[in-house]
Write a protein that holds these residues in place. Sequence first.
Motif, PDB file in Angstrom:
ATOM      1  N   VAL A 134       0.846  -1.207   0.000  1.00  0.00           N
ATOM      2  CA  VAL A 134       0.000   0.000   0.000  1.00  0.00           C
ATOM      3  C   VAL A 134       0.879   1.255   0.000  1.00  0.00           C
ATOM      4  O   VAL A 134       1.606   1.500   0.966  1.00  0.00           O
ATOM      5  N   PRO A 135       0.825   2.053  -1.060  1.00  0.00           N
ATOM      6  CA  PRO A 135       1.625   3.284  -1.062  1.00  0.00           C
ATOM      7  C   PRO A 135       1.093   4.296  -0.049  1.00  0.00           C
ATOM      8  O   PRO A 135      -0.101   4.332   0.242  1.00  0.00           O
ATOM      9  N   VAL A 136       2.013   5.104   0.464  1.00  0.00           N
ATOM     10  CA  VAL A 136       1.648   6.102   1.470  1.00  0.00           C
ATOM     11  C   VAL A 136       1.896   7.502   0.906  1.00  0.00           C
ATOM     12  O   VAL A 136       2.998   7.821   0.454  1.00  0.00           O
ATOM     13  N   ILE A 137       0.831   8.295   0.935  1.00  0.00           N
ATOM     14  CA  ILE A 137       0.909   9.691   0.478  1.00  0.00           C
ATOM     15  C   ILE A 137       1.023  10.567   1.716  1.00  0.00           C
ATOM     16  O   ILE A 137       0.104  10.582   2.548  1.00  0.00           O
ATOM     17  N   LEU A 138       2.141  11.244   1.873  1.00  0.00           N
ATOM     18  CA  LEU A 138       2.259  12.174   3.001  1.00  0.00           C
ATOM     19  C   LEU A 138       1.595  13.478   2.593  1.00  0.00           C
ATOM     20  O   LEU A 138       2.013  14.130   1.629  1.00  0.00           O
ATOM     21  N   ASP A 139       0.546  13.837   3.326  1.00  0.00           N
ATOM     22  CA  ASP A 139      -0.158  15.081   3.017  1.00  0.00           C
ATOM     23  C   ASP A 139       0.522  16.197   3.785  1.00  0.00           C
ATOM     24  O   ASP A 139       0.340  16.330   4.999  1.00  0.00           O
ATOM     25  N   ALA A 140       1.348  16.967   3.078  1.00  0.00           N
ATOM     26  CA  ALA A 140       2.107  18.038   3.724  1.00  0.00           C
ATOM     27  C   ALA A 140       1.876  19.384   3.030  1.00  0.00           C
ATOM     28  O   ALA A 140       2.174  20.426   3.610  1.00  0.00           O
ATOM     29  N   LYS A 141       1.367  19.342   1.796  1.00  0.00           N
ATOM     30  CA  LYS A 141       1.035  20.564   1.031  1.00  0.00           C
ATOM     31  C   LYS A 141       2.182  21.564   1.062  1.00  0.00           C
ATOM     32  O   LYS A 141       1.975  22.760   1.289  1.00  0.00           O
ATOM     33  N   ARG A 142       3.393  21.083   0.831  1.00  0.00           N
ATOM     34  CA  ARG A 142       4.558  21.951   0.866  1.00  0.00           C
ATOM     35  C   ARG A 142       4.635  22.803  -0.387  1.00  0.00           C
ATOM     36  O   ARG A 142       4.098  22.448  -1.436  1.00  0.00           O
ATOM     37  N   GLY A 143       5.379  23.893  -0.294  1.00  0.00           N
ATOM     38  CA  GLY A 143       5.612  24.764  -1.447  1.00  0.00           C
ATOM     39  C   GLY A 143       6.567  25.858  -1.022  1.00  0.00           C
ATOM     40  O   GLY A 143       6.218  26.672  -0.156  1.00  0.00           O
ATOM     41  N   ASP A 144       7.791  25.880  -1.601  1.00  0.00           N
ATOM     42  CA  ASP A 144       8.760  26.900  -1.183  1.00  0.00           C
ATOM     43  C   ASP A 144       9.855  27.004  -2.254  1.00  0.00           C
ATOM     44  O   ASP A 144       9.863  26.217  -3.213  1.00  0.00           O
TER      45      ASP A 144
END
Length: 279
Positions: free
Chosen positions: A88-98
């Motif tokens: 099962v792949p894991v998506i880290l929800d971090a919504k980064r942007g820089d």
Amino acid sequence: MNFINQLARAERLHDSLLCVGLDPEPGKFPGAWKGDAARIYDFCARIVDATKDLVVAFKPQIAYFAAQRAEDQLERLMAHIKRVAPDVPVILDAKRGDIGSTAEQYAREAYERYQADAVTLSPFMGFDSIEPYLRHPDKGAILLCRTSNPGGNDWQMQRLADLPGQPRLYEHLAALAQSAWNRNGQLGLVVGATYPAEIARVRELAPTLPLLIPGVGAQGGDAVATVQAGLVRDAAGAITGPIVVNSSRAILYASNGDDFAEAARRVALATRATLNAAR
Ligand SMILES: O=C(O)c1cc(=O)[nH]c(=O)n1[C@@H]1O[C@H](COP(=O)(O)O)[C@@H](O)[C@H]1O
């Protein structure tokens, strides 16, 4: 195996479009665990164990861990998922942007520290804020496109007057993610289940990209309309691009009693069935 292939394999193995979101709130934990941030790992691990054969992905939301100083528990949880649910792949929800130099660190945090297979990103700062993630070619990078919240209208629905056809911002992003930005074929898009018409439009503009679709369950998005808009078949009848439909609170907090994990499994089973019936 890269993220796109991991998704395809998990979808096939578990006959599922459902992603269980891991958004642990100690105040909603059952019984004696209520309010105890030291139980974040235990709570999430029980949910993972109860649903791991039903899902195409898990999606931990990093803020729920960081706000409780529980990053160590997120590390343990990621290791637990890799151990008990290696398919099962894991998506880290971090919504980064820089900017690029900082994005390099965020990419290492997601992919190396937490072993995530994919991470959510805000594309607001442009391509050079995304490019560092593309240096990890087996990993997924999922860009916010048409988000599930009402405030998504503030920017995402605005038209870009300088571009031919004056596309809306989310339309322009979907087209870029399908083409010039997708150097290694790693990109995906977030589109909210609360806006099925825009899911269909994104699918037109980005026919092959994985779509992460949050908003069913607690936010009231329409699961059937979501699948019908997002799963499109080519002339030969093959699905053009995968969808991953996330539900968090409706599954995590299906019961606040000792049966919380069984209740989560029941809701996950029902949600998977609803999504599959709409295929
Ligand atoms: O990137 C996301 O996952 C996301 C994007 C979006 O547009 N809307 C959205 O709700 N999310 C996330 O998806 C999850 C939705 O949770 P529930 O509403 O409880 O199912 C939360 O972790 C949100 O942060």
